[in-house]
Motif scaffolding. Structure first.
Motif, PDB file in Angstrom:
ATOM      1  N   SER A  39       0.846  -1.198   0.000  1.00 62.73           N
ATOM      2  CA  SER A  39       0.000   0.000   0.000  1.00 62.73           C
ATOM      3  C   SER A  39       0.881   1.248   0.000  1.00 62.73           C
ATOM      4  CB  SER A  39      -1.006  -0.049   1.155  1.00 62.73           C
ATOM      5  OG  SER A  39      -0.378  -0.212   2.392  1.00 62.73           O
ATOM      6  N   GLY A  40       0.214   2.413  -0.046  1.00 61.06           N
ATOM      7  CA  GLY A  40       0.906   3.654  -0.367  1.00 61.06           C
ATOM      8  C   GLY A  40       1.666   4.319   0.750  1.00 61.06           C
ATOM      9  N   GLY A  41       2.709   3.673   1.218  1.00 64.98           N
ATOM     10  CA  GLY A  41       3.595   4.259   2.221  1.00 64.98           C
ATOM     11  C   GLY A  41       4.974   4.432   1.633  1.00 64.98           C
ATOM     12  N   ILE A  42       5.725   5.363   2.187  1.00 59.06           N
ATOM     13  CA  ILE A  42       7.048   5.662   1.658  1.00 59.06           C
ATOM     14  C   ILE A  42       7.972   4.439   1.698  1.00 59.06           C
ATOM     15  CG2 ILE A  42       7.789   6.659   3.890  1.00 59.06           C
ATOM     16  CD1 ILE A  42       8.794   8.001   0.467  1.00 59.06           C
ATOM     17  N   SER A  43       7.779   3.571   2.719  1.00 62.20           N
ATOM     18  CA  SER A  43       8.684   2.425   2.842  1.00 62.20           C
ATOM     19  C   SER A  43       8.413   1.328   1.804  1.00 62.20           C
ATOM     20  CB  SER A  43       8.621   1.841   4.255  1.00 62.20           C
ATOM     21  OG  SER A  43       7.285   1.581   4.596  1.00 62.20           O
ATOM     22  N   MET A  57      -1.028  -4.287  -5.657  1.00 58.50           N
ATOM     23  CA  MET A  57      -0.668  -2.933  -5.230  1.00 58.50           C
ATOM     24  C   MET A  57      -1.901  -2.057  -5.182  1.00 58.50           C
ATOM     25  SD  MET A  57       2.783  -2.193  -7.369  1.00 58.50           S
ATOM     26  CE  MET A  57       3.113  -0.560  -6.820  1.00 58.50           C
ATOM     27  N   THR A  58      -1.946  -1.183  -4.177  1.00 48.21           N
ATOM     28  CA  THR A  58      -3.021  -0.196  -4.174  1.00 48.21           C
ATOM     29  C   THR A  58      -2.635   0.897  -5.182  1.00 48.21           C
ATOM     30  OG1 THR A  58      -2.011   1.164  -2.467  1.00 48.21           O
ATOM     31  CG2 THR A  58      -3.499  -0.587  -1.719  1.00 48.21           C
ATOM     32  N   ARG A  59      -3.632   1.718  -5.508  1.00 46.80           N
ATOM     33  CA  ARG A  59      -3.359   2.800  -6.466  1.00 46.80           C
ATOM     34  C   ARG A  59      -2.245   3.713  -5.913  1.00 46.80           C
ATOM     35  NH1 ARG A  59      -8.431   3.872  -7.747  1.00 46.80           N
ATOM     36  NH2 ARG A  59      -8.328   2.453  -9.511  1.00 46.80           N
ATOM     37  N   SER A 101       2.581   5.087  -6.676  1.00 48.21           N
ATOM     38  CA  SER A 101       3.304   6.358  -6.680  1.00 48.21           C
ATOM     39  C   SER A 101       4.657   6.209  -5.988  1.00 48.21           C
ATOM     40  CB  SER A 101       2.506   7.433  -5.923  1.00 48.21           C
ATOM     41  OG  SER A 101       1.267   7.627  -6.526  1.00 48.21           O
ATOM     42  N   PHE A 102       4.830   5.122  -5.230  1.00 52.52           N
ATOM     43  CA  PHE A 102       6.070   4.952  -4.458  1.00 52.52           C
ATOM     44  C   PHE A 102       7.004   3.911  -5.066  1.00 52.52           C
ATOM     45  CE2 PHE A 102       2.905   6.643  -1.600  1.00 52.52           C
ATOM     46  CZ  PHE A 102       3.593   7.649  -0.948  1.00 52.52           C
ATOM     47  N   VAL A 103       6.421   2.905  -5.722  1.00 55.54           N
ATOM     48  CA  VAL A 103       7.237   1.854  -6.339  1.00 55.54           C
ATOM     49  C   VAL A 103       6.460   1.396  -7.579  1.00 55.54           C
ATOM     50  CG1 VAL A 103       6.269   0.073  -4.798  1.00 55.54           C
ATOM     51  CG2 VAL A 103       8.454  -0.333  -5.870  1.00 55.54           C
ATOM     52  N   ALA A 105       1.777  -1.557   5.376  1.00 61.34           N
ATOM     53  CA  ALA A 105       0.336  -1.362   5.501  1.00 61.34           C
ATOM     54  C   ALA A 105       0.113   0.078   5.958  1.00 61.34           C
ATOM     55  CB  ALA A 105      -0.247  -2.343   6.511  1.00 61.34           C
ATOM     56  N   THR A 106      -0.594   0.844   5.180  1.00 68.59           N
ATOM     57  CA  THR A 106      -0.888   2.232   5.559  1.00 68.59           C
ATOM     58  C   THR A 106      -1.956   2.241   6.657  1.00 68.59           C
ATOM     59  OG1 THR A 106      -2.585   2.298   3.874  1.00 68.59           O
ATOM     60  CG2 THR A 106      -0.418   3.195   3.267  1.00 68.59           C
ATOM     61  N   ALA A 107      -2.100   3.415   7.275  1.00 70.64           N
ATOM     62  CA  ALA A 107      -3.166   3.599   8.267  1.00 70.64           C
ATOM     63  C   ALA A 107      -4.508   3.294   7.603  1.00 70.64           C
ATOM     64  CB  ALA A 107      -3.130   5.031   8.783  1.00 70.64           C
ATOM     65  N   ASN A 108      -4.600   3.677   6.340  1.00 73.67           N
ATOM     66  CA  ASN A 108      -5.823   3.473   5.578  1.00 73.67           C
ATOM     67  C   ASN A 108      -6.145   1.988   5.380  1.00 73.67           C
ATOM     68  OD1 ASN A 108      -7.961   4.352   3.827  1.00 73.67           O
ATOM     69  ND2 ASN A 108      -6.645   3.828   2.084  1.00 73.67           N
ATOM     70  N   VAL A 109      -5.114   1.196   5.051  1.00 71.20           N
ATOM     71  CA  VAL A 109      -5.324  -0.246   4.840  1.00 71.20           C
ATOM     72  C   VAL A 109      -5.689  -0.932   6.157  1.00 71.20           C
ATOM     73  CG1 VAL A 109      -3.972  -2.359   4.486  1.00 71.20           C
ATOM     74  CG2 VAL A 109      -4.059  -0.639   2.705  1.00 71.20           C
ATOM     75  N   ILE A 110      -5.092  -0.473   7.243  1.00 71.16           N
ATOM     76  CA  ILE A 110      -5.415  -1.086   8.551  1.00 71.16           C
ATOM     77  C   ILE A 110      -6.883  -0.798   8.893  1.00 71.16           C
ATOM     78  CG2 ILE A 110      -4.795  -1.157  11.003  1.00 71.16           C
ATOM     79  CD1 ILE A 110      -1.960  -0.203  10.075  1.00 71.16           C
ATOM     80  N   ARG A 111      -7.350   0.396   8.534  1.00 70.19           N
ATOM     81  CA  ARG A 111      -8.770   0.700   8.769  1.00 70.19           C
ATOM     82  C   ARG A 111      -9.647  -0.235   7.946  1.00 70.19           C
ATOM     83  NH1 ARG A 111     -10.045   4.582   5.488  1.00 70.19           N
ATOM     84  NH2 ARG A 111     -11.352   3.095   4.376  1.00 70.19           N
ATOM     85  N   ARG A 112      -9.252  -0.445   6.685  1.00 68.32           N
ATOM     86  CA  ARG A 112     -10.035  -1.352   5.838  1.00 68.32           C
ATOM     87  C   ARG A 112     -10.074  -2.758   6.438  1.00 68.32           C
ATOM     88  NH1 ARG A 112      -6.985  -0.238   0.402  1.00 68.32           N
ATOM     89  NH2 ARG A 112      -7.543   1.915   0.114  1.00 68.32           N
ATOM     90  N   ALA A 113      -8.919  -3.192   6.964  1.00 69.97           N
ATOM     91  CA  ALA A 113      -8.854  -4.532   7.569  1.00 69.97           C
ATOM     92  C   ALA A 113      -9.805  -4.599   8.766  1.00 69.97           C
ATOM     93  CB  ALA A 113      -7.424  -4.837   8.009  1.00 69.97           C
ATOM     94  N   PRO A 147       2.430  -2.549   9.625  1.00 68.93           N
ATOM     95  CA  PRO A 147       2.145  -1.118   9.533  1.00 68.93           C
ATOM     96  C   PRO A 147       3.440  -0.320   9.443  1.00 68.93           C
ATOM     97  CG  PRO A 147       1.082  -2.106  11.457  1.00 68.93           C
ATOM     98  CD  PRO A 147       2.062  -3.096  10.931  1.00 68.93           C
ATOM     99  N   ALA A 148       3.405   0.786   8.705  1.00 69.61           N
ATOM    100  CA  ALA A 148       4.549   1.712   8.659  1.00 69.61           C
ATOM    101  C   ALA A 148       3.996   3.086   8.350  1.00 69.61           C
ATOM    102  CB  ALA A 148       5.544   1.274   7.592  1.00 69.61           C
ATOM    103  N   MET A 149       4.330   4.046   9.188  1.00 67.61           N
ATOM    104  CA  MET A 149       3.785   5.397   8.990  1.00 67.61           C
ATOM    105  C   MET A 149       4.477   6.387   9.922  1.00 67.61           C
ATOM    106  SD  MET A 149       0.139   4.539  10.767  1.00 67.61           S
ATOM    107  CE  MET A 149       0.121   2.930  10.002  1.00 67.61           C
ATOM    108  N   HIS A 192       3.028  10.076  14.594  1.00 68.26           N
ATOM    109  CA  HIS A 192       1.754  10.617  15.096  1.00 68.26           C
ATOM    110  C   HIS A 192       0.569   9.867  14.479  1.00 68.26           C
ATOM    111  CE1 HIS A 192       4.071  14.572  15.994  1.00 68.26           C
ATOM    112  NE2 HIS A 192       4.241  13.654  16.922  1.00 68.26           N
ATOM    113  N   MET A 193       0.717   9.476  13.196  1.00 62.86           N
ATOM    114  CA  MET A 193      -0.343   8.665  12.571  1.00 62.86           C
ATOM    115  C   MET A 193      -0.469   7.330  13.308  1.00 62.86           C
ATOM    116  SD  MET A 193       0.368   9.229   8.509  1.00 62.86           S
ATOM    117  CE  MET A 193      -1.046   8.350   7.844  1.00 62.86           C
ATOM    118  N   TRP A 194       0.697   6.730  13.650  1.00 57.54           N
ATOM    119  CA  TRP A 194       0.693   5.428  14.339  1.00 57.54           C
ATOM    120  C   TRP A 194       0.058   5.542  15.721  1.00 57.54           C
ATOM    121  CZ3 TRP A 194       0.627   0.435  14.113  1.00 57.54           C
ATOM    122  CH2 TRP A 194       0.950  -0.332  15.235  1.00 57.54           C
TER     123      TRP A 194
END
Ligand SMILES: Cc1cc2nc3c(=O)[nH]c(=O)nc-3n(C[C@H](O)[C@H](O)[C@H](O)COP(=O)(O)O)c2cc1C
Length: 404
Positions: free
Chosen positions: A15-19, A41-43, A47-49, A94-102, A126-128, A131-133
């Motif tokens: 998912s769309g995280g910098i890592s 891959m998510t949309r 943008s990252f890879v 896993a973005t904060a967004n994907v964890i919410r979906r889960a 998770p990676a973010m 403060h988001m974490w």
């Protein structure tokens, strides 16, 4: 390499995280070990890879959001076929967004629907930003995901790409792979078992800068600890000074001298189900140690007196509770089996692993080992291979002789 770490079907969600930039390296290593990988891959992830990088590494199409409701592939329903195919579904990062979906079971994306459709274990990394974490919303979604049976691996602390320092980093490749191997382990027979493993050499100091020791690398004990962890155990590794990185997931206690190892083992072994003594503990120490460095002073000859160290295995054997299992290692250079058998009986061990340290590809510092295993039940077996393979085989014997 243990056989079960190859030819696995790994579904990877990015998912769309910098890592996300770290993931092609994970894929490349999994491929090197002959694993089969599919990537969703998510949309935002693209943008990252790039999907092209991942397709090149997997040798397959990378599944994108537009494949979800597409009629391009006729009868194939990607979220069902990928879900059924996978032996494990790893989402990293896993973005904060994907964890919410889960947490809410949201199925409006290919990644989200596949999480719902699969029966394979789902491991979320998770990676973010810190403060988001730490945000209560993320924390609530992490907790909910865990309650739903997803395996959520907390992020590591360190320097974050956003410039902050703290919790939020994706673990390094080696850690991601170790967690994957534990999830995929074909045997989980050590779940709930508390295991103590000793490893490495000890050092006996004569003065602040001189000591006697031995060339033990600690590799065998580390392999025993690591494979026990794969099989579900709660492992404590009591280790003498070595230069290799301790296995992930294992609690480590550092010691230097035989006396320190003795104290640590006796303290820890009380509540242990199994104690494995793979350390090369010095039998002797200097009777007198000097506080200051000994000077040459033209002595010509220097005589020192050595005294015996306490015998750790014998003491654990003496105090052994009903049901506790004691496994020893015997590094021998002559009459290997006879000497090992006599140690087994004398020290009240349940199993002893006899190692001929004069044989090629065996013993100290080597990456491979060749051993004879003798059980008090009368079973004798030969094991050889990488130290990890030998360690895996040792646990098979412990399981068959003492746990089943
Ligand atoms: C430069 C940049 C870096 C980002 N890094 C992260 C990140 O590391 N973790 C995270 O949860 N979100 C991060 N985001 C936010 C996500 O990309 C955003 O929430 C996105 O909607 C996630 O979509 P996805 O979950 O479908 O991949 C970042 C956004 C930008 C612009």
């Amino acid at each position: 390499m243990l056989k079960w770490k190859t030819n696995r079907k790994v579904l990877l969600g990015i998912s769309g995280g910098i890592s996300a930039y770290k993931i092609p390296d994970v894929v490349s290593t999994l491929k090197k070990y002959n694993n089969d990988i599919e990537v969703i891959m998510t949309r935002s992830a693209s943008s990252f890879v790039t999907p092209l990088s991942l397709s090149t590494l997997t040798g397959k199409k990378t599944w994108m959001e537009e494949d979800f409701l597409s009629d391009q592939r006729g009868w194939e329903i990607p979220h069902i076929s990928l879900a059924d195919w996978a032996e494990v579904f790893v989402i990293a990062p896993a973005t904060a967004n994907v964890i919410r979906r889960a947490a809410f079971g949201e199925a409006e994306t290919l990644l989200g629907a596949t999480m719902l459709a699969t029966r394979a274990p789902v491991v979320i990394f998770p990676a973010m930003n810190i403060h988001m974490w730490e945000h209560p919303a993320t924390q609530r979604h992490v907790k909910m995901s865990g309650e739903l049976g997803y395996i959520v691996i907390p992020p590591e602390e360190g320097f974050l790409a956003c410039g902050y320092e703290g919790k939020g980093r994706l673990p390094k490749k080696e850690v991601i792979l170790e967690i994957l191997w534990r999830v995929l382990s074909p045997k989980r027979d050590l779940i709930g078992k508390k295991i103590i493993v000793t490893s490495g050499p000890t050092r006996e100091f004569m003065d602040p800068v001189r000591f006697i020791s031995n060339p033990s690398s600690g590799k065998m004990g580390y392999a025993v600890a690591r494979t026990a962890w794969y099989r579900g155990a709660d492992v404590t590794l009591i280790k003498g000074p070595t230069y290799i990185e301790p296995p992930f997931g294992v609690r480590t206690i550092d010691v230097t001298t035989a006396q320190e190892m003795y104290d640590a083992v006796l303290k820890e072994s009380d509540g242990a189900d199994i104690v494995v003594k793979a350390a090369a503990v010095g039998d002797y120490r200097f009777a007198h140690t000097l506080d200051q460095k000994l000077k040459r002073e033209g002595r010509g000859r220097l005589e020192v007196i050595l005294e015996e160290n306490p015998d750790i295995a014998a003491e654990v054997g003496k105090r052994k509770r009903q049901g506790q299992i004691l496994v020893g290692f015997a590094a021998e250079s002559t009459e290997v089996v006879e000497n090992a058998l006599s140690k087994l009986n004398k020290k009240n061990m349940d199993m002893i692993v006899a190692n001929d340290i004069t044989a090629r590809g065996s013993g100290f510092e080597s990456d491979t080992n060749s051993v004879t295993v003798i059980c008090k039940t009368g079973r004798t077996s030969r094991l050889e291979g990488s130290k990890e393979e030998v360690a895996w085989g040792l646990w098979d014997i412990v399981e068959a002789e003492f746990l089943s």
